[in-house]
Design a protein around this motif. Structure first.
Motif, PDB file in Angstrom:
ATOM      1  N   ARG A 123       0.849  -1.194   0.000  1.00 32.73           N
ATOM      2  CA  ARG A 123       0.000   0.000   0.000  1.00 32.73           C
ATOM      3  C   ARG A 123       0.883   1.241   0.000  1.00 32.73           C
ATOM      4  O   ARG A 123       1.782   1.372   0.822  1.00 32.73           O
ATOM      5  CB  ARG A 123      -0.874  -0.024   1.251  1.00 32.73           C
ATOM      6  CG  ARG A 123      -2.020   0.946   1.250  1.00 32.73           C
ATOM      7  CD  ARG A 123      -2.646   0.994   2.637  1.00 32.73           C
ATOM      8  NE  ARG A 123      -1.719   1.592   3.583  1.00 32.73           N
ATOM      9  CZ  ARG A 123      -1.604   1.231   4.854  1.00 32.73           C
ATOM     10  NH1 ARG A 123      -2.337   0.265   5.346  1.00 32.73           N
ATOM     11  NH2 ARG A 123      -0.738   1.826   5.644  1.00 32.73           N
ATOM     12  N   ASP A 125       1.131   5.108   0.622  1.00 38.03           N
ATOM     13  CA  ASP A 125       0.417   6.148   1.364  1.00 38.03           C
ATOM     14  C   ASP A 125       0.980   7.515   1.021  1.00 38.03           C
ATOM     15  O   ASP A 125       2.123   7.821   1.338  1.00 38.03           O
ATOM     16  CB  ASP A 125       0.547   5.900   2.875  1.00 38.03           C
ATOM     17  CG  ASP A 125      -0.074   4.584   3.297  1.00 38.03           C
ATOM     18  OD1 ASP A 125      -1.055   4.158   2.667  1.00 38.03           O
ATOM     19  OD2 ASP A 125       0.432   3.975   4.263  1.00 38.03           O
ATOM     20  N   CYS A 126       0.174   8.332   0.388  1.00 37.60           N
ATOM     21  CA  CYS A 126       0.618   9.679   0.023  1.00 37.60           C
ATOM     22  C   CYS A 126       0.448  10.618   1.223  1.00 37.60           C
ATOM     23  O   CYS A 126      -0.485  10.482   2.004  1.00 37.60           O
ATOM     24  CB  CYS A 126      -0.201  10.208  -1.149  1.00 37.60           C
ATOM     25  SG  CYS A 126       0.276  11.871  -1.647  1.00 37.60           S
ATOM     26  N   VAL A 127       1.351  11.582   1.333  1.00 36.53           N
ATOM     27  CA  VAL A 127       1.285  12.570   2.417  1.00 36.53           C
ATOM     28  C   VAL A 127      -0.035  13.347   2.359  1.00 36.53           C
ATOM     29  O   VAL A 127      -0.524  13.858   3.362  1.00 36.53           O
ATOM     30  CB  VAL A 127       2.506  13.527   2.358  1.00 36.53           C
ATOM     31  CG1 VAL A 127       2.442  14.413   1.117  1.00 36.53           C
ATOM     32  CG2 VAL A 127       2.607  14.378   3.605  1.00 36.53           C
ATOM     33  N   GLY A 129      -2.907  12.069   1.917  1.00 34.14           N
ATOM     34  CA  GLY A 129      -3.938  11.346   2.653  1.00 34.14           C
ATOM     35  C   GLY A 129      -4.491  10.125   1.952  1.00 34.14           C
ATOM     36  O   GLY A 129      -5.130   9.296   2.586  1.00 34.14           O
ATOM     37  N   TRP A 130      -4.273   9.993   0.633  1.00 34.94           N
ATOM     38  CA  TRP A 130      -4.856   8.848  -0.061  1.00 34.94           C
ATOM     39  C   TRP A 130      -3.901   7.659  -0.074  1.00 34.94           C
ATOM     40  O   TRP A 130      -2.701   7.808   0.206  1.00 34.94           O
ATOM     41  CB  TRP A 130      -5.266   9.214  -1.495  1.00 34.94           C
ATOM     42  CG  TRP A 130      -4.223   9.894  -2.321  1.00 34.94           C
ATOM     43  CD1 TRP A 130      -4.046  11.239  -2.477  1.00 34.94           C
ATOM     44  CD2 TRP A 130      -3.199   9.261  -3.107  1.00 34.94           C
ATOM     45  NE1 TRP A 130      -2.983  11.479  -3.312  1.00 34.94           N
ATOM     46  CE2 TRP A 130      -2.446  10.296  -3.719  1.00 34.94           C
ATOM     47  CE3 TRP A 130      -2.831   7.939  -3.360  1.00 34.94           C
ATOM     48  CZ2 TRP A 130      -1.355  10.035  -4.563  1.00 34.94           C
ATOM     49  CZ3 TRP A 130      -1.752   7.676  -4.203  1.00 34.94           C
ATOM     50  CH2 TRP A 130      -1.035   8.717  -4.790  1.00 34.94           C
ATOM     51  N   SER A 131      -4.425   6.472  -0.400  1.00 36.40           N
ATOM     52  CA  SER A 131      -3.621   5.246  -0.483  1.00 36.40           C
ATOM     53  C   SER A 131      -4.002   4.467  -1.735  1.00 36.40           C
ATOM     54  O   SER A 131      -5.168   4.469  -2.131  1.00 36.40           O
ATOM     55  CB  SER A 131      -3.870   4.340   0.730  1.00 36.40           C
ATOM     56  OG  SER A 131      -3.725   5.048   1.935  1.00 36.40           O
ATOM     57  N   CYS A 132      -2.993   3.796  -2.338  1.00 39.47           N
ATOM     58  CA  CYS A 132      -3.226   2.911  -3.482  1.00 39.47           C
ATOM     59  C   CYS A 132      -2.374   1.655  -3.317  1.00 39.47           C
ATOM     60  O   CYS A 132      -1.239   1.740  -2.859  1.00 39.47           O
ATOM     61  CB  CYS A 132      -2.825   3.587  -4.800  1.00 39.47           C
ATOM     62  SG  CYS A 132      -4.024   4.763  -5.428  1.00 39.47           S
ATOM     63  N   LEU A 220       6.142   7.461   3.823  1.00 38.56           N
ATOM     64  CA  LEU A 220       5.157   8.100   2.959  1.00 38.56           C
ATOM     65  C   LEU A 220       5.694   8.210   1.529  1.00 38.56           C
ATOM     66  O   LEU A 220       6.903   8.124   1.294  1.00 38.56           O
ATOM     67  CB  LEU A 220       4.797   9.491   3.496  1.00 38.56           C
ATOM     68  CG  LEU A 220       4.050   9.509   4.842  1.00 38.56           C
ATOM     69  CD1 LEU A 220       3.857  10.941   5.324  1.00 38.56           C
ATOM     70  CD2 LEU A 220       2.697   8.809   4.742  1.00 38.56           C
TER      71      LEU A 220
ATOM     72  N   GLN B  80      -7.565   1.213   0.895  1.00 37.40           N
ATOM     73  CA  GLN B  80      -7.085   2.204  -0.070  1.00 37.40           C
ATOM     74  C   GLN B  80      -8.206   3.132  -0.550  1.00 37.40           C
ATOM     75  O   GLN B  80      -9.349   3.018  -0.127  1.00 37.40           O
ATOM     76  CB  GLN B  80      -6.413   1.505  -1.241  1.00 37.40           C
ATOM     77  CG  GLN B  80      -7.330   0.553  -1.992  1.00 37.40           C
ATOM     78  CD  GLN B  80      -6.615  -0.151  -3.135  1.00 37.40           C
ATOM     79  OE1 GLN B  80      -5.716   0.424  -3.746  1.00 37.40           O
ATOM     80  NE2 GLN B  80      -7.005  -1.371  -3.437  1.00 37.40           N
ATOM     81  N   SER B  81      -7.841   4.049  -1.446  1.00 33.50           N
ATOM     82  CA  SER B  81      -8.769   5.094  -1.895  1.00 33.50           C
ATOM     83  C   SER B  81      -9.431   4.693  -3.208  1.00 33.50           C
ATOM     84  O   SER B  81      -8.755   4.507  -4.216  1.00 33.50           O
ATOM     85  CB  SER B  81      -8.009   6.413  -2.093  1.00 33.50           C
ATOM     86  OG  SER B  81      -7.322   6.748  -0.904  1.00 33.50           O
ATOM     87  N   ARG B 253      -6.425   1.343   6.342  1.00 37.73           N
ATOM     88  CA  ARG B 253      -5.910   2.683   6.631  1.00 37.73           C
ATOM     89  C   ARG B 253      -6.905   3.777   6.263  1.00 37.73           C
ATOM     90  O   ARG B 253      -7.083   4.743   7.000  1.00 37.73           O
ATOM     91  CB  ARG B 253      -4.605   2.916   5.860  1.00 37.73           C
ATOM     92  CG  ARG B 253      -4.029   4.294   6.115  1.00 37.73           C
ATOM     93  CD  ARG B 253      -2.794   4.547   5.286  1.00 37.73           C
ATOM     94  NE  ARG B 253      -2.083   5.718   5.761  1.00 37.73           N
ATOM     95  CZ  ARG B 253      -2.014   6.868   5.083  1.00 37.73           C
ATOM     96  NH1 ARG B 253      -2.603   7.002   3.923  1.00 37.73           N
ATOM     97  NH2 ARG B 253      -1.345   7.890   5.583  1.00 37.73           N
ATOM     98  N   GLN B 254      -7.574   3.641   5.127  1.00 35.54           N
ATOM     99  CA  GLN B 254      -8.497   4.698   4.730  1.00 35.54           C
ATOM    100  C   GLN B 254      -9.728   4.721   5.639  1.00 35.54           C
ATOM    101  O   GLN B 254     -10.267   5.791   5.940  1.00 35.54           O
ATOM    102  CB  GLN B 254      -8.880   4.561   3.259  1.00 35.54           C
ATOM    103  CG  GLN B 254      -7.727   4.898   2.296  1.00 35.54           C
ATOM    104  CD  GLN B 254      -7.244   6.328   2.448  1.00 35.54           C
ATOM    105  OE1 GLN B 254      -8.031   7.255   2.631  1.00 35.54           O
ATOM    106  NE2 GLN B 254      -5.934   6.524   2.392  1.00 35.54           N
ATOM    107  N   ARG B 257      -8.720   6.568   8.632  1.00 37.64           N
ATOM    108  CA  ARG B 257      -8.723   8.007   8.382  1.00 37.64           C
ATOM    109  C   ARG B 257     -10.146   8.561   8.483  1.00 37.64           C
ATOM    110  O   ARG B 257     -10.377   9.638   9.043  1.00 37.64           O
ATOM    111  CB  ARG B 257      -8.129   8.270   6.989  1.00 37.64           C
ATOM    112  CG  ARG B 257      -7.992   9.724   6.616  1.00 37.64           C
ATOM    113  CD  ARG B 257      -7.141   9.864   5.367  1.00 37.64           C
ATOM    114  NE  ARG B 257      -7.112  11.229   4.879  1.00 37.64           N
ATOM    115  CZ  ARG B 257      -7.911  11.714   3.922  1.00 37.64           C
ATOM    116  NH1 ARG B 257      -8.801  10.918   3.356  1.00 37.64           N
ATOM    117  NH2 ARG B 257      -7.828  12.967   3.543  1.00 37.64           N
TER     118      ARG B 257
END
Lengths: 259, 305
Positions: A123, A125-127, A129-132, A220, B80-81, B253-254, B257
């Protein structure tokens, strides 16, 4: 003739600057910043105390891979040099390893692909706030470092990149400042820290840092430099760029991005 | 009911005592300002300091948190997003010239025009795209790096203050004042009715927290507090590597958040009700009790009737 309109503009700009400084003086006050930034060291020490050196970031299954992985930051370095590499399919791309090492190295992309690889679905994690989630394949950085043999006084690995940034050192020359990042050797030798060349089983596309980018899965996104062309081992990064250890760090972001 | 600790004292005299408004400000709704009141030492110095520190810390945490949220003003569920289907998002609409014309708040399938506050608001005279408006964020203008630096420094203070308070509460038995017991829960329906009628406890009953107070304080301190910290930690990739149960606990994680965001606004919700109750039950009496510790209790009317 002094132009009255220009004069008015100047006055308006000065007034604007005054208003602005009245709006955010606390965040711009040096001693306040100095105090607030102490938390970074505390966080780093606390996390290092409680987190094992080699505690692994979670690895996901193929089903979890994001249908569209967001590309952020530089998505196509505009320099002639880089565009030439794109045309050549990165056949002549080299990654140099130098600085405080016993054996300086120059590795082509083909050399890197011959080394033992690691594939991990992790995963990002961008600073912001989103994740991919994506599948990365590459050479564990510690394999490359073991080949180069860092000297005993080497503490940091600095990643020099091919993407030019705005004039960060304010010397008036645009495009001579390139993205850079750094990890300490603890994070650099973590088993999941890779020089990655594949994303989701295909050669890394340009927006994601072709042909080689860093993966540091406990940090990050901004730590994971793209378009990597040189690793420099150093005792201190104070003389590189703005001296804070990375392009975004020079803009005020924390060097320790484990949080 | 006899109160033995201290002799009754006459309260404020003269104009203040006769004014209905003054009575309300001093002792709250339905108070008789001329009535003698019994002083009572309500909050220890430790509780008072922890309270005010926490108030300041939470304000900084909220405002810097909104600054951080503004860097990507959308919430998701899972690890995730899913950018195409956020649970909530704040965004701006632009005209053909690229000027921001309106702000939109999306919650699930619903869209609301929130121009000027959420999605788009004025900054230095210009309508700009931003999640929360400048007056609600720290720093005011978009400045993610500094927002994070504020947030993480005050996060340490929040945790240290909270842990010290918890140690104090358990060591000194203050936890018994805060934790609702079976009697409180049985009494809850009755108390809700009393609160709605703005009839607050008197006499000895006013020396203890009532069931609603206990429930509110206990939930905020011992549920919401730990929850906001744990969901905050779950956003750290290093903490997730060390403690995989954290993302497991919050379903990714999302999601963590999103829960962190809900916690933040639960604190805001608590604050609104808290201030309302402080005002209704006597702004001055309550404020003084949290500053000097001194609280003045009305005699229990029922005992004299």
């Amino acid at each position: 003739m002094p132009d009255r309109r220009n004069l008015l503009r100047g006055a308006a700009a000065a007034a604007g600057a005054l208003t602005l400084s009245a709006c955010k003086p606390v965040s711009q006050t040096q001693w306040v910043q100095n105090v607030l930034y102490t938390a970074e060291g505390l966080t780093r020490r606390a996390q290092r105390l409680f987190v094992g050196r080699h505690a692994l970031a979670r690895e996901y299954s193929k089903a979890d891979i994001a249908p569209v992985f967001r590309a952020n930051g530089t998505i196509n370095p505009p320099t002639d040099d880089y565009q030439q590499h794109v045309k050549e399919g990165f056949a002549y791309w080299e990654v140099k390893v130098d600085g405080l090492v016993e054996h300086p190295l120059t590795l082509t992309l083909a050399d890197l692909r011959k080394l033992p690889s690691r594939t991990q679905i992790t995963r990002h994690d961008c600073v912001e706030g989103w994740s991919c989630i994506g599948e990365w394949t590459g050479v564990p950085l510690r394999t490359v470092l073991a080949m180069a043999k860092p000297k005993t006084n080497a503490r940091y690995c600095v990643f020099h990149c091919a993407d030019p940034m705005s004039d960060t050192d304010n010397d008036g020359v645009a495009d001579d400042d390139f993205y850079y990042e750094s990890l300490d050797l603890l994070e650099a030798t973590h088993p999941q820290t890779l020089l990655a060349y594949d994303l989701n089983g295909k050669p890394l596309p340009v927006p994601y840092g072709a042909p080689v980018r860093l993966r540091a899965e406990r940090q990050l996104g901004y730590k994971m430099a793209k378009y990597v062309e040189r690793l420099e081992l150093l005792e201190s990064f104070a003389h590189i760029g703005g001296g804070k250890g990375g392009y975004w760090e020079d803009q005020g972001y924390n060097w320790y991005a484990g949080i | 009911m006899a109160v033995t600790e201290a002799p009754p004292e006459p309260a404020q005299k003269g104009f203040l005592a006769s004014s209905r408004l003054a009575g309300f400000i001093l002792y709250g709704a339905g108070a008789k300002p001329g009535e003698p009141r019994i002083p009572f030492y309500r909050h220890t110095i430790f509780v008072r300091i922890a309270h005010w520190l926490n108030a300041g810390i939470l304000l900084v945490m909220l405002m810097s948190g909104l600054q951080i949220f503004n860097a990507h003003p959308a919430l998701y569920w899972g690890p995730q997003s899913n950018f195409t289907h956020p649970l909530l998002s704040l965004f701006a609409m632009q005209n053909n010239a690229g000027q921001v014309v309106s702000g939109v708040t999306q919650i699930g399938p619903w869209h609301f025009d929130t121009t000027g506050v959420l999605g788009a608001s004025r900054l230095d005279g210009f309508m700009v795209a931003r999640g929360f408006p400048a007056w609600a964020t720290l720093p005011g203008p978009q400045w993610l790096a500094m927002g994070r630096v504020w947030h993480f420094f005050f996060a340490w203070l929040f945790v240290i203050n909270g842990v010290l308070f918890a140690i104090y509460a358990f060591a000194r038995g203050h936890i018994r004042d805060l934790a609702p017991n079976a009697h409180d829960l049985r009494n809850l329906p009755h108390e809700i009715v009393e609160h709605l009628k703005l009839q607050f406890p008197k006499g000895d009953a006013a020396k203890r927290y009532n069931a609603l107070q206990k429930l509110a304080y206990f939930t905020v301190i011992f549920v919401l507090g730990p929850l906001v910290v744990l969901t905050g930690l779950t956003m750290s990739p290093t903490m997730d590597a060390a403690f995989p149960f954290l993302p497991w606990l919050f379903d990714g994680r999302q999601s963590a958040r999103t829960i962190h965001f809900i916690c933040a606004f639960s604190f805001v919700g608590f604050f609104v009700v808290h201030i309302l109750m402080v005002v209704l039950s006597g702004t001055w009496n309550n404020l003084r009790s949290m500053i000097t510790g001194r609280y003045e209790i009305e005699r229990d009317g029922g005992a004299h009737a």
